[in-house]
Scaffold this motif. Sequence first.
Motif, PDB file in Angstrom:
ATOM      1  N   LEU A  27       0.832  -1.187   0.000  1.00  0.00           N
ATOM      2  CA  LEU A  27       0.000   0.000   0.000  1.00  0.00           C
ATOM      3  C   LEU A  27       0.873   1.246   0.000  1.00  0.00           C
ATOM      4  O   LEU A  27       1.768   1.384   0.812  1.00  0.00           O
ATOM      5  CB  LEU A  27      -0.897   0.017   1.245  1.00  0.00           C
ATOM      6  N   ALA A  28       0.603   2.115  -0.912  1.00  0.00           N
ATOM      7  CA  ALA A  28       1.349   3.356  -0.958  1.00  0.00           C
ATOM      8  C   ALA A  28       0.833   4.302   0.110  1.00  0.00           C
ATOM      9  O   ALA A  28      -0.337   4.292   0.459  1.00  0.00           O
ATOM     10  CB  ALA A  28       1.215   4.011  -2.334  1.00  0.00           C
ATOM     11  N   LEU A  29       1.696   5.148   0.622  1.00  0.00           N
ATOM     12  CA  LEU A  29       1.300   6.134   1.618  1.00  0.00           C
ATOM     13  C   LEU A  29       0.409   7.188   0.975  1.00  0.00           C
ATOM     14  O   LEU A  29       0.608   7.578  -0.167  1.00  0.00           O
ATOM     15  CB  LEU A  29       2.543   6.824   2.192  1.00  0.00           C
ATOM     16  N   ALA A  30      -0.580   7.684   1.723  1.00  0.00           N
ATOM     17  CA  ALA A  30      -1.472   8.720   1.204  1.00  0.00           C
ATOM     18  C   ALA A  30      -0.875  10.086   1.471  1.00  0.00           C
ATOM     19  O   ALA A  30      -0.275  10.328   2.510  1.00  0.00           O
ATOM     20  CB  ALA A  30      -2.834   8.626   1.896  1.00  0.00           C
ATOM     21  N   ALA A  31      -1.018  11.008   0.545  1.00  0.00           N
ATOM     22  CA  ALA A  31      -0.454  12.348   0.700  1.00  0.00           C
ATOM     23  C   ALA A  31      -1.456  13.259   1.398  1.00  0.00           C
ATOM     24  O   ALA A  31      -2.645  13.213   1.135  1.00  0.00           O
ATOM     25  CB  ALA A  31      -0.108  12.933  -0.666  1.00  0.00           C
ATOM     26  N   ALA A  32      -0.958  14.088   2.295  1.00  0.00           N
ATOM     27  CA  ALA A  32      -1.826  15.008   3.033  1.00  0.00           C
ATOM     28  C   ALA A  32      -1.677  16.411   2.481  1.00  0.00           C
ATOM     29  O   ALA A  32      -0.577  16.888   2.268  1.00  0.00           O
ATOM     30  CB  ALA A  32      -1.449  15.008   4.510  1.00  0.00           C
ATOM     31  N   ALA A  33      -2.787  17.065   2.290  1.00  0.00           N
ATOM     32  CA  ALA A  33      -2.731  18.424   1.769  1.00  0.00           C
ATOM     33  C   ALA A  33      -2.431  19.403   2.890  1.00  0.00           C
ATOM     34  O   ALA A  33      -2.836  19.230   4.020  1.00  0.00           O
ATOM     35  CB  ALA A  33      -4.081  18.779   1.137  1.00  0.00           C
ATOM     36  N   GLY A  34      -1.702  20.473   2.572  1.00  0.00           N
ATOM     37  CA  GLY A  34      -1.464  21.520   3.544  1.00  0.00           C
ATOM     38  C   GLY A  34      -2.706  22.362   3.700  1.00  0.00           C
ATOM     39  O   GLY A  34      -3.669  22.257   2.945  1.00  0.00           O
ATOM     40  N   CYS A  35      -2.675  23.274   4.672  1.00  0.00           N
ATOM     41  CA  CYS A  35      -3.845  24.119   4.909  1.00  0.00           C
ATOM     42  C   CYS A  35      -4.095  25.038   3.728  1.00  0.00           C
ATOM     43  O   CYS A  35      -5.223  25.399   3.444  1.00  0.00           O
ATOM     44  CB  CYS A  35      -3.640  24.929   6.185  1.00  0.00           C
ATOM     45  N   SER A  36      -3.039  25.449   3.054  1.00  0.00           N
ATOM     46  CA  SER A  36      -3.194  26.266   1.865  1.00  0.00           C
ATOM     47  C   SER A  36      -2.115  25.887   0.883  1.00  0.00           C
ATOM     48  O   SER A  36      -1.065  25.388   1.268  1.00  0.00           O
ATOM     49  CB  SER A  36      -3.084  27.754   2.227  1.00  0.00           C
ATOM     50  N   GLY A  37      -2.374  26.117  -0.383  1.00  0.00           N
ATOM     51  CA  GLY A  37      -1.410  25.747  -1.400  1.00  0.00           C
ATOM     52  C   GLY A  37      -0.273  26.743  -1.463  1.00  0.00           C
ATOM     53  O   GLY A  37      -0.324  27.840  -0.893  1.00  0.00           O
ATOM     54  N   PRO A  38       0.817  26.384  -2.165  1.00  0.00           N
ATOM     55  CA  PRO A  38       1.939  27.291  -2.304  1.00  0.00           C
ATOM     56  C   PRO A  38       1.575  28.471  -3.176  1.00  0.00           C
ATOM     57  O   PRO A  38       0.727  28.381  -4.063  1.00  0.00           O
ATOM     58  CB  PRO A  38       3.003  26.417  -2.966  1.00  0.00           C
ATOM     59  N   ALA A  39       2.222  29.601  -2.935  1.00  0.00           N
ATOM     60  CA  ALA A  39       2.002  30.769  -3.772  1.00  0.00           C
ATOM     61  C   ALA A  39       2.523  30.499  -5.168  1.00  0.00           C
ATOM     62  O   ALA A  39       3.514  29.802  -5.354  1.00  0.00           O
ATOM     63  CB  ALA A  39       2.719  31.985  -3.164  1.00  0.00           C
ATOM     64  N   ALA A  40       1.849  31.044  -6.157  1.00  0.00           N
ATOM     65  CA  ALA A  40       2.217  30.777  -7.539  1.00  0.00           C
ATOM     66  C   ALA A  40       3.563  31.402  -7.867  1.00  0.00           C
ATOM     67  O   ALA A  40       3.904  32.489  -7.414  1.00  0.00           O
ATOM     68  CB  ALA A  40       1.149  31.335  -8.472  1.00  0.00           C
ATOM     69  N   LYS A 230       6.169  30.298  -2.057  1.00  0.00           N
ATOM     70  CA  LYS A 230       6.018  30.077  -0.627  1.00  0.00           C
ATOM     71  C   LYS A 230       5.339  28.729  -0.414  1.00  0.00           C
ATOM     72  O   LYS A 230       4.194  28.536  -0.814  1.00  0.00           O
ATOM     73  CB  LYS A 230       5.183  31.186   0.019  1.00  0.00           C
ATOM     74  N   ALA A 231       6.058  27.791   0.193  1.00  0.00           N
ATOM     75  CA  ALA A 231       5.495  26.463   0.446  1.00  0.00           C
ATOM     76  C   ALA A 231       6.177  25.873   1.667  1.00  0.00           C
ATOM     77  O   ALA A 231       7.364  26.112   1.911  1.00  0.00           O
ATOM     78  CB  ALA A 231       5.691  25.553  -0.760  1.00  0.00           C
ATOM     79  N   GLN A 232       5.438  25.095   2.438  1.00  0.00           N
ATOM     80  CA  GLN A 232       5.972  24.475   3.644  1.00  0.00           C
ATOM     81  C   GLN A 232       6.868  23.295   3.324  1.00  0.00           C
ATOM     82  O   GLN A 232       7.920  23.122   3.922  1.00  0.00           O
ATOM     83  CB  GLN A 232       4.828  24.028   4.562  1.00  0.00           C
ATOM     84  N   VAL A 252       5.414  26.204 -10.562  1.00  0.00           N
ATOM     85  CA  VAL A 252       5.656  25.755  -9.195  1.00  0.00           C
ATOM     86  C   VAL A 252       6.281  24.362  -9.201  1.00  0.00           C
ATOM     87  O   VAL A 252       7.200  24.069  -8.419  1.00  0.00           O
ATOM     88  CB  VAL A 252       4.353  25.775  -8.372  1.00  0.00           C
ATOM     89  N   ALA A 253       5.792  23.500 -10.084  1.00  0.00           N
ATOM     90  CA  ALA A 253       6.391  22.168 -10.205  1.00  0.00           C
ATOM     91  C   ALA A 253       7.838  22.267 -10.657  1.00  0.00           C
ATOM     92  O   ALA A 253       8.721  21.545 -10.157  1.00  0.00           O
ATOM     93  CB  ALA A 253       5.578  21.314 -11.182  1.00  0.00           C
ATOM     94  N   ALA A 254       8.097  23.168 -11.613  1.00  0.00           N
ATOM     95  CA  ALA A 254       9.472  23.353 -12.081  1.00  0.00           C
ATOM     96  C   ALA A 254      10.375  23.809 -10.945  1.00  0.00           C
ATOM     97  O   ALA A 254      11.502  23.316 -10.782  1.00  0.00           O
ATOM     98  CB  ALA A 254       9.497  24.360 -13.229  1.00  0.00           C
ATOM     99  N   ALA A 255       9.885  24.739 -10.139  1.00  0.00           N
ATOM    100  CA  ALA A 255      10.689  25.229  -9.011  1.00  0.00           C
ATOM    101  C   ALA A 255      10.927  24.130  -7.986  1.00  0.00           C
ATOM    102  O   ALA A 255      12.041  23.978  -7.461  1.00  0.00           O
ATOM    103  CB  ALA A 255       9.983  26.419  -8.361  1.00  0.00           C
TER     104      ALA A 255
END
Length: 310
Positions: A27-40, A230-232, A252-255
């Motif tokens: 079983l793969a681990l499930a990903a948890a979302a942060g409270c807010s997404g990263p800034a663009a 900005k991302a945690q 954001v993915a590129a960064a």
Amino acid sequence: MPETLTKRRWGRRVAPRGLVRALALGLALAAAAGCSGPAAAPPGPAPEPAAEPAPLTALHRLPPITGLLFTSHVRSTEAQQRIAVACMAGRGFRYAPVPPPKAPDGADERPRPFGLETPDPPRAGATPPPETPPASGSPESTAAYARALFGEDGKRVTAKGLRLSVSRPGEGCLAEAETRVLGDGRIRWLQVRIMLFEAQEQTRKDVEKDPAFRAATARWRECMDRNRVKAQDPVQVQNALRTAEARRTDPVAAADLRCKAETGYLTTAYGRLAATQQRWLDEHPDIGGDWKKLSARQDEAARTVLGPAA
């Protein structure tokens, strides 16, 4: 503190029958979302992989608990199915189980618990076809068929971990097949797999406390700041990019991938997860010992039933 990857809370409950197959596949681990997404981020180049495929595969193989869970037991499953088919035939029924799926050559199906690693989604393994419901009025639709295969519900047996429990038939042809392959270690095998799955989730949480991992996340975050994002943590980035297209093209993915490559984030992350998992195994030597013993028992039984491996 960034959120840990796993958000599920199983509780102590009996899992559905299908979970046993899921555990067997890993079983793969499930990903948890942060409270807010990263800034663009501003527009940038297309994402590049954080590492080449071969080094990534080597990193995925470092965590030892995950390695145990993803050890193939396809021949054991095939042997159990052959025994169950013969058992049902002896009771006058035709049983045609779905063959166990086999991963395609080169597929790396292990979890990626630290966010994106390449712009493209991981290559998926084969998905088993769904079992065909029995035709109405056929022998396979009768209560007698179900009793022959599964036994009585009141005779089911249960294996428990710390939070999760799985029940299996205590009689019938499925129970006979599992017992032929695993002997009196049948319930222990289920329990070991449950405990390893729980440990895989727990160690992913525990690695968040590791100083080297925390330092790697801080370096990644500083790099993202320089890229005006900005991302945690990388998991928050992955969860904010909800589509395959976004993960391929979003700046954001590129960064994220660029910062992972520049800081060596994935090398540190997988290395520290491997150390955390090994520490758990060292603290629970009976789990690893029983795993090896029962795996060897399955291999021997499968050779007896199926013949030598091709």
